[in-house]
Scaffold this motif. Structure first.
Motif, PDB file in Angstrom:
ATOM      1  N   MET A 206      -0.126 -22.485   3.021  1.00  0.00           N
ATOM      2  CA  MET A 206       0.241 -21.564   1.942  1.00  0.00           C
ATOM      3  C   MET A 206      -1.004 -20.947   1.308  1.00  0.00           C
ATOM      4  O   MET A 206      -1.002 -19.773   0.951  1.00  0.00           O
TER       5      MET A 206
ATOM      6  N   TRP B 254      -1.669 -17.020   0.955  1.00  0.00           N
ATOM      7  CA  TRP B 254      -2.001 -16.378  -0.322  1.00  0.00           C
ATOM      8  C   TRP B 254      -3.335 -15.648  -0.235  1.00  0.00           C
ATOM      9  O   TRP B 254      -3.477 -14.542  -0.779  1.00  0.00           O
TER      10      TRP B 254
ATOM     11  N   ARG C 103       2.134   3.159   3.025  1.00  0.00           N
ATOM     12  CA  ARG C 103       3.544   2.837   3.269  1.00  0.00           C
ATOM     13  C   ARG C 103       3.809   1.347   3.244  1.00  0.00           C
ATOM     14  O   ARG C 103       4.939   0.906   3.058  1.00  0.00           O
ATOM     15  N   PHE C 104       2.757   0.559   3.485  1.00  0.00           N
ATOM     16  CA  PHE C 104       2.944  -0.886   3.537  1.00  0.00           C
ATOM     17  C   PHE C 104       3.188  -1.499   2.171  1.00  0.00           C
ATOM     18  O   PHE C 104       3.747  -2.590   2.082  1.00  0.00           O
TER      19      PHE C 104
ATOM     20  N   HIS D 283       8.610   3.855  -0.813  1.00  0.00           N
ATOM     21  CA  HIS D 283       8.669   4.987   0.116  1.00  0.00           C
ATOM     22  C   HIS D 283       9.171   6.263  -0.553  1.00  0.00           C
ATOM     23  O   HIS D 283       8.754   7.371  -0.169  1.00  0.00           O
TER      24      HIS D 283
ATOM     25  N   ILE E 267      11.998   0.139  -0.418  1.00  0.00           N
ATOM     26  CA  ILE E 267      11.064  -0.929  -0.764  1.00  0.00           C
ATOM     27  C   ILE E 267      10.349  -1.372   0.512  1.00  0.00           C
ATOM     28  O   ILE E 267      10.980  -1.771   1.478  1.00  0.00           O
ATOM     29  N   PRO E 268       8.999  -1.307   0.516  1.00  0.00           N
ATOM     30  CA  PRO E 268       8.273  -1.748   1.719  1.00  0.00           C
ATOM     31  C   PRO E 268       8.541  -3.228   2.007  1.00  0.00           C
ATOM     32  O   PRO E 268       8.736  -4.008   1.086  1.00  0.00           O
TER      33      PRO E 268
ATOM     34  N   LEU F 157       6.583  -5.567   2.924  1.00  0.00           N
ATOM     35  CA  LEU F 157       5.583  -6.465   2.322  1.00  0.00           C
ATOM     36  C   LEU F 157       5.892  -6.693   0.850  1.00  0.00           C
ATOM     37  O   LEU F 157       5.756  -7.809   0.352  1.00  0.00           O
ATOM     38  N   THR F 158       6.301  -5.648   0.176  1.00  0.00           N
ATOM     39  CA  THR F 158       6.647  -5.777  -1.246  1.00  0.00           C
ATOM     40  C   THR F 158       7.861  -6.691  -1.406  1.00  0.00           C
ATOM     41  O   THR F 158       8.051  -7.295  -2.452  1.00  0.00           O
TER      42      THR F 158
ATOM     43  N   VAL G  47       6.222 -10.524  -0.110  1.00  0.00           N
ATOM     44  CA  VAL G  47       5.161 -11.141  -0.934  1.00  0.00           C
ATOM     45  C   VAL G  47       5.715 -11.967  -2.098  1.00  0.00           C
ATOM     46  O   VAL G  47       5.259 -13.097  -2.309  1.00  0.00           O
TER      47      VAL G  47
ATOM     48  N   LEU H  46       6.906 -15.292  -0.749  1.00  0.00           N
ATOM     49  CA  LEU H  46       5.798 -16.183  -0.405  1.00  0.00           C
ATOM     50  C   LEU H  46       5.104 -16.696  -1.670  1.00  0.00           C
ATOM     51  O   LEU H  46       4.662 -17.847  -1.722  1.00  0.00           O
ATOM     52  N   ALA H  47       5.028 -15.845  -2.682  1.00  0.00           N
ATOM     53  CA  ALA H  47       4.409 -16.267  -3.948  1.00  0.00           C
ATOM     54  C   ALA H  47       5.215 -17.404  -4.575  1.00  0.00           C
ATOM     55  O   ALA H  47       4.652 -18.403  -5.043  1.00  0.00           O
TER      56      ALA H  47
ATOM     57  N   ALA I  32       7.325 -19.479  -3.033  1.00  0.00           N
ATOM     58  CA  ALA I  32       7.249 -20.682  -2.191  1.00  0.00           C
ATOM     59  C   ALA I  32       5.931 -21.407  -2.441  1.00  0.00           C
ATOM     60  O   ALA I  32       5.893 -22.640  -2.557  1.00  0.00           O
ATOM     61  N   GLY I  33       4.846 -20.649  -2.558  1.00  0.00           N
ATOM     62  CA  GLY I  33       3.544 -21.251  -2.834  1.00  0.00           C
ATOM     63  C   GLY I  33       3.510 -21.917  -4.206  1.00  0.00           C
ATOM     64  O   GLY I  33       2.991 -23.026  -4.361  1.00  0.00           O
TER      65      GLY I  33
END
Lengths: 123, 223
Positions: free
Chosen positions: A7, A11, A67-68, A72, B54-55, B57-58, B61, B64-65, B67-68
């Protein structure tokens, strides 16, 4: 312990990607600001058209990475305006041209500030 | 539509990964922070599936935040008793020496119906049989019966015997589980001989268990 390390690695990757994204976004934003300011200050229609092409080209190359992590629909709105400014320049509609440039400027500032970990964007 | 489909699959895999990282707990054993994390994760996963603006990754993340954060909290819970008390509270006695502690039940906002229902879950149908009842930090209630109401044990009847480990799964759905065979201290020769004795092939077995005394149990596959 293995889970904590996994983890922690995830992070760390997130933070590195986020910081890299912000740095890149800032770079794109500043370059676009330069073109926008130059386009807004010129009175030559040919120069306006050239700056419109540069703005569109710079935006399209930059938005592929944005875009990541940027919504969008906000990117799409900026894209639409970037496409439209050339038509205003060619039609010598300077008022509308400058108004659209200001819109692009505002949208860039808004998107960038939304990604920055500031008090206002967190709360 | 394919985009939504793929996003759902990807987020599902991310959630499975996060739940594995967070560790195995049944819903009833979850601490408050576990429950909050699970609910939030499931809600957050729905957002990027429903809204393609909504991307990914957005969407991933925050999961994952969480869970961490959950992992950090559980580790702090393990190391620091004071922190554990802060996060999960402490168990509370609601029946002491056969007497119902009504003030404690008021504090817990627990009704008598809740208590009786929990007792029935322990096959206790008469509250007088209870010596102690404790509300655990996850909200469940543990009961200790009075001595005269306890089930008879081998020790009480002075019956001597040896502790045996549970049987191991040797064959599961036609597939040999070598680890189970080794843990039961049995070899493949024994297995082959046993299958021959029972006139059955490995592929025809749905389930086979065996213990260290070579006592086995076979469930044939139904066609």
């Amino acid at each position: 312990m293995k889970r904590m390390i996994t983890m922690a690695a995830i992070w760390a990757a997130i933070f590195i990607f986020a910081i890299a994204g912000l740095v890149y976004f800032n770079y794109i934003k500043e370059r676009l600001y330069t073109y926008i300011d130059a386009a807004a200050n010129t009175h030559d229609v040919q120069e306006m058209v050239e700056y419109s092409d540069k703005i569109l080209e710079k935006w399209e190359s930059g938005s592929k990475f944005l875009r990541f992590f940027v919504r969008h629909n906000e990117l799409d709105e900026t894209q639409i305006i970037c496409h439209s400014i050339k038509a205003y320049a060619e039609a010598s509609d300077i008022g509308e041209f400058r108004s659209q440039l200001l819109k692009i400027r505002f949208l860039l500032k808004h998107m960038y500030e939304s990604e920055m970990p500031l008090f206002g964007s967190i709360f | 539509m394919i985009v939504v489909f793929l996003r759902a699959i990807i987020l599902y895999l991310i959630i499975i990964f996060c739940l594995r990282i967070m560790g195995k707990r049944q819903i009833g054993d979850m601490s408050p922070s576990d429950l909050v994390a699970t609910i939030l994760i499931s809600n957050m996963a729905a957002l990027p599936i429903e809204d393609v603006n909504i991307p990914m990754l957005t969407g991933a993340v925050p999961i994952l935040a969480l869970a961490g954060s959950e992992l950090i909290l559980t580790n702090l819970n393990l190391r620091f008793r004071g922190f554990r008390r802060l996060m999960t509270g402490k168990p509370m006695i609601i029946i002491k020496n056969g007497v119902i502690q009504q003030d404690q039940m008021k504090l817990l906002r627990m009704s008598i119906d809740d208590l009786l229902e929990a007792a029935r879950g322990y096959n206790i149908f008469d509250i007088q049989d209870v010596h102690y009842a404790i509300t655990e930090t996850n909200g469940s209630i543990s009961f200790l019966k009075k001595f005269t109401k306890e089930n008879l044990t081998a020790e009480a009847m002075e019956i001597k015997g040896a502790d045996m480990p549970p049987p191991k799964v040797i064959v599961s759905d036609g597939i040999l589980i070598t680890q189970g065979l080794n843990e039961a201290c049995l070899g493949e020769k024994w297995l082959t001989a046993t299958l021959k004795e029972n006139n059955i092939n490995l592929n025809d077995i749905f389930l086979m268990t065996a213990d260290e005394n070579a006592k086995y149990f076979i469930v044939p596959r139904q066609n």
